[in-house]
Scaffold this motif. Structure first.
Motif, PDB file in Angstrom:
ATOM      1  N   ALA A   1       1.727  -2.180   5.963  1.00  0.00           N
ATOM      2  CA  ALA A   1       1.044  -2.680   4.773  1.00  0.00           C
ATOM      3  C   ALA A   1       0.628  -4.137   4.974  1.00  0.00           C
ATOM      4  O   ALA A   1      -0.483  -4.528   4.610  1.00  0.00           O
TER       5      ALA A   1
ATOM      6  N   ASN B   1      -3.149  -5.483   4.936  1.00  0.00           N
ATOM      7  CA  ASN B   1      -3.544  -6.554   4.019  1.00  0.00           C
ATOM      8  C   ASN B   1      -4.114  -7.752   4.768  1.00  0.00           C
ATOM      9  O   ASN B   1      -5.084  -8.367   4.312  1.00  0.00           O
TER      10      ASN B   1
ATOM     11  N   VAL C   1       0.852  -1.176   0.000  1.00  0.00           N
ATOM     12  CA  VAL C   1       0.000   0.000   0.000  1.00  0.00           C
ATOM     13  C   VAL C   1       0.891   1.229   0.000  1.00  0.00           C
ATOM     14  O   VAL C   1       1.801   1.360   0.811  1.00  0.00           O
TER      15      VAL C   1
END
Length: 118
Positions: A10, A14, A2
């Motif tokens: 990130a 996720n 991201v």
């Protein structure tokens, strides 16, 4: 990854999104059952108005959540059901209900495919 997030953040994001998607897929069975019950209600002209209102409300919710969890095809089909019902007049005819049935069946097919794939 991201954009603008470090790798750890990130990965956490996720993982969180994966859990949300998993819960959504798990909820499909109950949503499918509810839509089938409403589809059955469309057999009785006396229940068309109430059934369409419930179908529309459920499709609206489904349309909204699908955009957030990445199930765009389900969301598009739900939106079509929602918009069709929004456009129906106050007096429902058999052909109106046939259109609702047809789009609802397409939505159910798409939902069942994702459930089967899980």
């Amino acid at each position: 990854m991201v954009q603008g997030l470090d790798a750890d953040k990130a990965a956490q994001l996720n993982a969180g999104l994966a859990r949300i998607r998993e819960r959504f897929v798990q909820s499909l069975s109950d949503r499918i059952d509810a839509f089938y019950e409403l589809l059955g209600d469309l057999r009785d002209p006396g229940s068309w108005q109430d059934a369409c209102a419930e179908i529309r409300a459920s499709a609206h919710k489904l349309h909204g959540i699908c955009a957030s969890v990445g199930f765009s095809k389900i969301g598009q089909n739900a939106a079509q059901v929602e918009y069709l019902i929004d456009g129906l007049g106050p007096t429902l005819r058999e052909r109106d209900i046939d259109e609702v049935r047809s789009l609802l069946n397409l939505l159910l097919d798409e939902m069942e495919q994702h459930l089967d794939a899980a």
